[in-house]
Design a protein around this motif. Structure first.
Motif, PDB file in Angstrom:
ATOM      1  N   ASN A  94       0.823  -1.212   0.000  1.00  0.00           N
ATOM      2  CA  ASN A  94       0.000   0.000   0.000  1.00  0.00           C
ATOM      3  C   ASN A  94       0.857   1.263   0.000  1.00  0.00           C
ATOM      4  N   LEU A  97       2.661   1.600  -3.470  1.00  0.00           N
ATOM      5  CA  LEU A  97       1.727   1.957  -4.542  1.00  0.00           C
ATOM      6  C   LEU A  97       1.312   3.427  -4.457  1.00  0.00           C
ATOM      7  N   SER A 113      -6.870   0.963  -3.297  1.00  0.00           N
ATOM      8  CA  SER A 113      -5.531   0.483  -2.966  1.00  0.00           C
ATOM      9  C   SER A 113      -5.578  -0.514  -1.810  1.00  0.00           C
ATOM     10  N   CYS A 117      -4.843  -4.513  -2.245  1.00  0.00           N
ATOM     11  CA  CYS A 117      -3.652  -4.984  -1.531  1.00  0.00           C
ATOM     12  C   CYS A 117      -4.031  -6.096  -0.556  1.00  0.00           C
ATOM     13  N   GLY A 473      -1.935  -2.834  -7.149  1.00  0.00           N
ATOM     14  CA  GLY A 473      -2.003  -3.182  -5.734  1.00  0.00           C
ATOM     15  C   GLY A 473      -2.070  -4.678  -5.523  1.00  0.00           C
TER      16      GLY A 473
END
Length: 740
Positions: A94, A97, A113, A117, A473
């Protein structure tokens, strides 16, 4: 319990802090842009209002959502150790990204995200668990993973884009038709009614979206919910009366609405999106607490399915970090600039996204549809409507857009998010705010024909980035999760170091950039512009000569590495010149305040620099491609001619540079004579090359490159000499002696 879990908890706490920093940097664009873009108040005032909204949102938030604990996976299928690895992989992925997106200046959704993730990390741990189990196989993956939530998020992207863009366009168009850009008189008459509707929508949004966790089971709110329409009408009437009274005291009610909307969006962001940043670390801490009580790292984590209120200290600390980030993050302003550049009413700024076939098709189709509609509407109505959209900066603030559009952006976003919440539709705040702003920009005629193609390409880039967020993600979390679950402690140490290095390089101070930005933002004068032009010309001429000389030498030696470096430098030089060309209008406005001829000379200077550097690109790029494709180098005659040519070019460039740096142009005729001698030499070289081609003494590709270099060298020197002549006239306007 092993000490490694304490280290993981501490690390996740650190990553949560970084997550708050990165997340606020990304999401600040949602609630700051309307106020900043319209310059409704000073930056400090806007940030102060947003800070209060964040603080109240954090305090009134439950702080935890089930998404981090059990939204994407079934915790009863995992042990404590597996859950800790899962959460750790999520935090790493996270942070990486979101930091990438912030570095690129693109807004994305922290919710997307987090969701993907979590999904990627859960899949990684599930694969490990299934591969080491005699009971489960890959067909049982559905027992471990909650895929329906992910599909809901994907559908929300499409839903958000279409609905928000359409509603933003329609509401902005109607509002502009009513008020136009000369809205003072209309606002005085009907502004209280219109702003009352806006303020009602914002209040409803703040109460039912931002404070929904606090007001649950409140009898007053239950009553309002049951008699919603009547309550909204009462709120509208009350707001209208209050705003009308304030208007009589010369209070700008548009500012009140804009700051109220900023407060409401910040409140909602802190109250509902906090889980995106600290939900995973708190869930990890809860898991550690549960496992520590049993002193069993292999304990089943079914207890995580139960809701648990977050620690108030964690919430207030998170709020403090979010507020500090809001005030001191330069990247937050970078992300904000992306949306403002796409929503700006100016066509003379730098267009950073370029063009694409799809954007050109969209613009062409829109023009055809618009022409068709105009042919149906009576001419008098068309003229009246066109007059409503004539741009007039009555606020004299130089803002990218006016306060009417800012109010529309905030009101539309608040309405859509509130409606989606009441209907339990999974709309993303980021997507709604961004697409409403883009839709209102289109309807407000901010996307003129000069910039529409580039802005649509920019919007498509951002929207595509949202989808890439989900995919990126998932892949990053899946990869990190597999590395951690299979690699053990060694992998944990390596991944931690690698992520730390990445974040350091991404966030280390860039003093040079900050200095340049301060120089750019200072007040410009005619004398300052003339000095800027002189500095720019000297730098460009010196750099061009170095690149040309280096390219000729590297081509003779077939030095691919040096040719590639020269090509990149030439591209950068041309890119800088092209940027200046797109920034003509602001400079011309300043120059026209003095002698009108100054503006004319400046236009020619910018054009000549652009053409000169373009010629240099057309020399360096073919030279590199020739050697890069392993073609045979130039023959002895061609090499001899180019080296002689290089010497003549260097003499001309040196003479030009000396005159530019000293602002003494007495040797203009000497440069003209050198230019003519060079042109004669180039013409002779071309004739000789044609004879060699006729006699078969040279290779086709070598001849093509040779003739290309001769042609572009001639063009480069022609533009250089023209540039010198115009600069002499430009400097001469200041009273300098250009002959001595």
């Amino acid at each position: 319990m092993s000490e490694i879990y304490i280290v993981i908890i501490v690390l996740m706490g650190i990553l949560a802090t970084l997550g708050l920093f990165v997340g606020v940097t990304n999401d600040a664009v949602n609630f700051l842009n309307s106020a900043i873009g319209s310059r409704a108040a000073s930056i400090r005032t806007i940030l102060a209002v947003a800070s209060v909204g964040i603080l109240i949102g954090v305090i009134t938030s439950n702080g935890m959502m089930e998404v981090a604990r059990s939204g994407m996976f079934d915790p009863s299928m995992f042990t404590f150790h597996e859950v800790m690895i899962l959460y750790l992989a999520v935090m790493f992925a996270n942070i990486i990204l979101l930091d990438l997106y912030n570095s690129w200046g693109l807004p994305t959704s922290t919710t997307v995200s987090l969701i993907f993730c979590l999904l990627g990390s859960a899949v990684a741990v599930s694969v490990f668990k299934i591969s080491n189990s005699m009971v489960y196989d890959l067909n049982d993956m559905g027992d471990f993973i909650n895929t329906s939530r992910a599909m809901g998020i994907v559908s929300a992207i499409l839903l958000s884009v279409v609905i928000a863009f359409t509603c933003g366009s329609l509401i902005m168009y109607v509002s502009r038709v009513i008020f136009s850009f000369r809205y003072n008189r209309t606002i005085n008459k009907f502004g209280a009614l219109w702003c009352g509707i806006s303020l009602t929508a914002i209040i409803y949004f703040a109460v039912f979206k931002g404070l929904k966790n606090t007001i649950t089971d409140n009898p007053i709110i239950d009553f309002i919910d049951k008699h919603l329409l009547i309550c909204l009408i009462i709120c509208w009437i009350t707001s209208t009366i209050i705003l009308f009274v304030l208007q009589q005291f010369k209070v700008n009610i548009l500012r009140i609405n804009i700051l109220s909307g900023t407060f409401a969006l910040a409140l909602s962001f802190a109250g509902n999106d906090l889980v995106n940043f600290i939900g995973v670390p708190i869930a990890g801490f809860d898991a550690y607490t549960i496992a520590s009580a049993a002193n069993n790292p292999q304990l089943n984590m079914a207890a995580l399915s139960q809701d648990s209120p977050a620690n108030f200290l964690f919430l207030i600390s998170a709020g403090a970090i979010m507020i500090l980030t809001l005030w001191y993050s330069n990247k937050a302003m970078h992300v904000t600039e992306t949306e403002l550049s796409l929503a700006s009413k100016q066509d003379d700024g730098e267009l950073q996204y370029g063009s694409s076939p799809m954007s050109r098709t969209i613009v062409r189709t829109a023009l055809n549809i618009g022409n068709g509609i105009n042919s149906i509407i009576p001419v008098r109505v068309n003229k009246w409507l066109a007059n409503r959209f004539v741009l007039v900066d009555i606020e004299h603030s130089g803002a990218p857009f006016d306060m009417v559009r800012a109010v529309v952006n905030l009101t539309t976003a608040a309405l859509l998010i509130s409606m989606a919440t009441s209907l339990k539709l999974p709309l993303s705040t980021t997507y709604v705010c961004f697409m409403v702003a883009m839709g209102s920009s289109l309807a407000d005629k901010a996307w003129g024909r000069e910039s529409a193609v580039y802005r649509i390409t920019g919007v498509m880039t951002v929207v595509a980035g949202w989808f890439i967020t989900a995919l990126g993600g998932f892949i990053i979390a899946l990869t990190v999760g597999l590395i951690l679950i299979y690699g053990g402690t060694i992998a944990f140490v390596i991944v931690t170091i690698v992520c730390g290095i990445m974040l350091y390089h991404s966030n280390r101070p860039k003093k040079k950039v900050e200095i340049d930005e301060n120089e750019i933002n200072k007040e410009r004068t005619i004398e300052g512009i003339i000095e800027e032009v002189k500095t720019e010309l000297c730098s460009t001429m010196k750099k061009s000569n170095q690149i040309y000389d280096s390219t000729m030498a590297a081509l003779m030696e077939e030095n691919r590495k040096e040719l590639k470096s020269n090509m990149k430098e030439a591209d950068e030089l041309f890119g800088k010149a092209r940027t200046h060309k797109y920034q003509l209008l602001p400079t011309l406005r300043i120059l026209q305040e003095g002698d009108a001829n100054n503006a004319q000379y400046y236009v020619q200077i910018v054009d000549y620099i652009n053409e000169m550097t373009k010629a240099l690109v057309h020399i360096t790029r073919p030279s590199f491609e020739h050697i890069d494709n392993n073609h045979e180098g130039l023959n002895e005659e061609q090499t001899h001619d180019l080296m002689k040519l290089n010497h003549m070019v260097e003499e001309i460039h040196n003479n030009i540079y000396e005159m530019l740096i000293s602002c003494r142009f007495g040797n203009l005729e000497r440069v003209l004579s050198q230019r003519d001698e060079l042109f004669v030499e180039i013409d002779n070289d071309i004739k000789n090359e044609i004879k060699r081609i006729t006699c078969g003494q040279t290779k086709t590709r070598g001849s093509m490159l040779y003739l290309k270099i001769l042609s572009e060298t001639k063009n480069m020197i022609l533009q250089s000499r023209n540039l010198l002549k115009i600069q002499a006239l430009f400097v001469g306007r200041t009273g300098m002696d250009v002959n001595k």
